[in-house]
Write an enzyme that holds these catalytic residues in place. Structure first.
Site, PDB file in Angstrom:
ATOM      1  N   HIS A 331       0.823  -1.200   0.000  1.00  0.00           N
ATOM      2  CA  HIS A 331       0.000   0.000   0.000  1.00  0.00           C
ATOM      3  C   HIS A 331       0.860   1.254   0.000  1.00  0.00           C
ATOM      4  CE1 HIS A 331      -3.251   2.786   1.431  1.00  0.00           C
ATOM      5  NE2 HIS A 331      -3.919   2.062   0.557  1.00  0.00           N
ATOM      6  N   CYS A 332       1.979   1.202   0.695  1.00  0.00           N
ATOM      7  CA  CYS A 332       2.866   2.366   0.789  1.00  0.00           C
ATOM      8  C   CYS A 332       3.464   2.755  -0.551  1.00  0.00           C
ATOM      9  CB  CYS A 332       3.995   2.096   1.775  1.00  0.00           C
ATOM     10  SG  CYS A 332       3.466   1.782   3.469  1.00  0.00           S
ATOM     11  N   ILE A 333       3.647   1.794  -1.469  1.00  0.00           N
ATOM     12  CA  ILE A 333       4.322   2.094  -2.731  1.00  0.00           C
ATOM     13  C   ILE A 333       3.353   2.426  -3.855  1.00  0.00           C
ATOM     14  CG2 ILE A 333       6.315   0.661  -2.140  1.00  0.00           C
ATOM     15  CD1 ILE A 333       5.202  -1.452  -4.094  1.00  0.00           C
TER      16      ILE A 333
END
Length: 346
Positions: A331-333
């Protein structure tokens, strides 16, 4: 704050992640030093992630330079477009443009985007190039950007598409972000720029999380009234208490189905610091949910918990053993671009 031309005043709001996507934006790792010697295995994991995602929707891939573009092209296949944009790091959830949408009669949604200020999670890391990422994306797409003028990160916010957003006090009230703003003022910004009606505040995040408790490592909407939230089963785990307190807040709200999602069983450390391993950092795309796996005894259990929450989507586990050394996972990327047509402004 001038409200007459905010996204809310113009009918825009942030769609939930499960709404149809036109594409996903992500970036390719390039700096051996940033990855503490793990660049090659990180690239291998990213290739597995992007190649899987590209089976379900287009991928817009940001590459830093000639070497990283050449490397990415050699590893990737399918529906991937490459964009040469210098950047500091690959965490586009926090540095990339955040899309908002509005209805347009009988036609497709109209899209615009936000450019929050990004300061490297409260000044912890260089962010001068990353702070320009929304402008680059807007120029590539030809869409209108709104500038709220305050520090904010996409990983700190979770929306259900029906007026509710989640965040944590640890992150949004941290002194390195917006020390001049109080809770009510931050809520006002989120109302005006994301189109949310109410903000649910949780407390603290995971030990070792350099983002100061991003919500996307903790608690996620899987449907408008369904939440999945991380829990630490071991009462001796330092994460046990704060996650239990977050769970109690969610249960006290009423009207929501709250599903508990255990953290990985076996903690991991790097350089004496605990890594923020979590299964909540999954990414919802068209027809699929991509879930980080760590070679942990709880990996399969996490998939079993998540699969019933996403009817009509394939839930796939992919390795993130080395990606997590950078502090985040799938999700962070990523940053989703909702399906719709570009709104360029009046």
């Amino acid at each position: 704050m001038e409200k007459t031309l905010t996204p809310r005043a113009l009918g825009f709001r942030m769609p939930p992640e499960w709404a149809p996507h036109a594409a996903t934006w992500t970036a390719w790792p390039y700096d051996e030093e940033k990855w503490q010697g793990y660049l090659e295995p990180v690239r291998q994991e990213l290739a597995g992630f992007v190649n899987t995602l590209a089976r379900f929707e287009p991928v817009e891939l940001v590459v830093h330079d000639e070497e990283s573009e050449r490397d990415a092209r050699a590893r990737l296949s399918g529906n991937v477009r490459f964009h040469r944009i210098p950047h500091d790091d690959l965490w586009l959830r926090d540095s990339g443009a955040m899309f908002v949408a509005r209805p347009s009669g009988e036609g497709p949604l109209e899209l615009a985007a936000l450019s929050w200020e990004f300061n490297g999670w409260g000044g912890k890391y260089p962010a001068g190039l990353d702070n320009q990422m929304p402008l680059h994306i807007a120029r590539l797409l030809g869409l209108r950007l709104f500038y709220p003028g305050i520090v904010m990160e996409g990983g700190a916010l979770e929306v259900n598409g029906q007026g509710l957003a989640l965040t944590t006090r640890q992150c949004l009230l941290s002194p390195g972000r917006n020390p001049h703003l109080h809770e009510e003022e931050l809520e006002d910004y989120l109302r005006e720029y994301l189109g949310v009606d109410a903000l649910i505040w949780l407390g603290e995040g995971l030990e070792g999380d350099h983002t100061d408790g991003h919500i996307d490592t903790l608690t996620r909407f899987t449907a408008p009234a369904t939440l999945v939230t991380s829990v630490a089963l071991d009462p001796d785990d330092p994460n046990h208490r704060p996650l239990k307190e977050n769970l109690e807040i969610l249960k006290s709200l009423g009207g929501f189905r709250v599903v508990e999602l255990p953290l990985p069983k076996e903690p991991r450390w790097l350089g004496g610091e605990r890594l923020p391993l979590t299964y909540a950092n999954f990414y919802i795309a068209n027809g699929v949910v991509l879930v980080p796996q760590y070679g942990d005894p709880h990996d399969e259990r996490a998939l079993e918990i998540l699969r019933p929450l996403f009817p009509g989507r394939e839930v796939i586990g992919l390795q993130s053993r080395y990606l997590i050394t950078g502090g985040g996972s799938f999700h962070c990327i990523t940053q989703q671009q909702p399906a719709g047509r570009i709104w360029r402004g009046a």
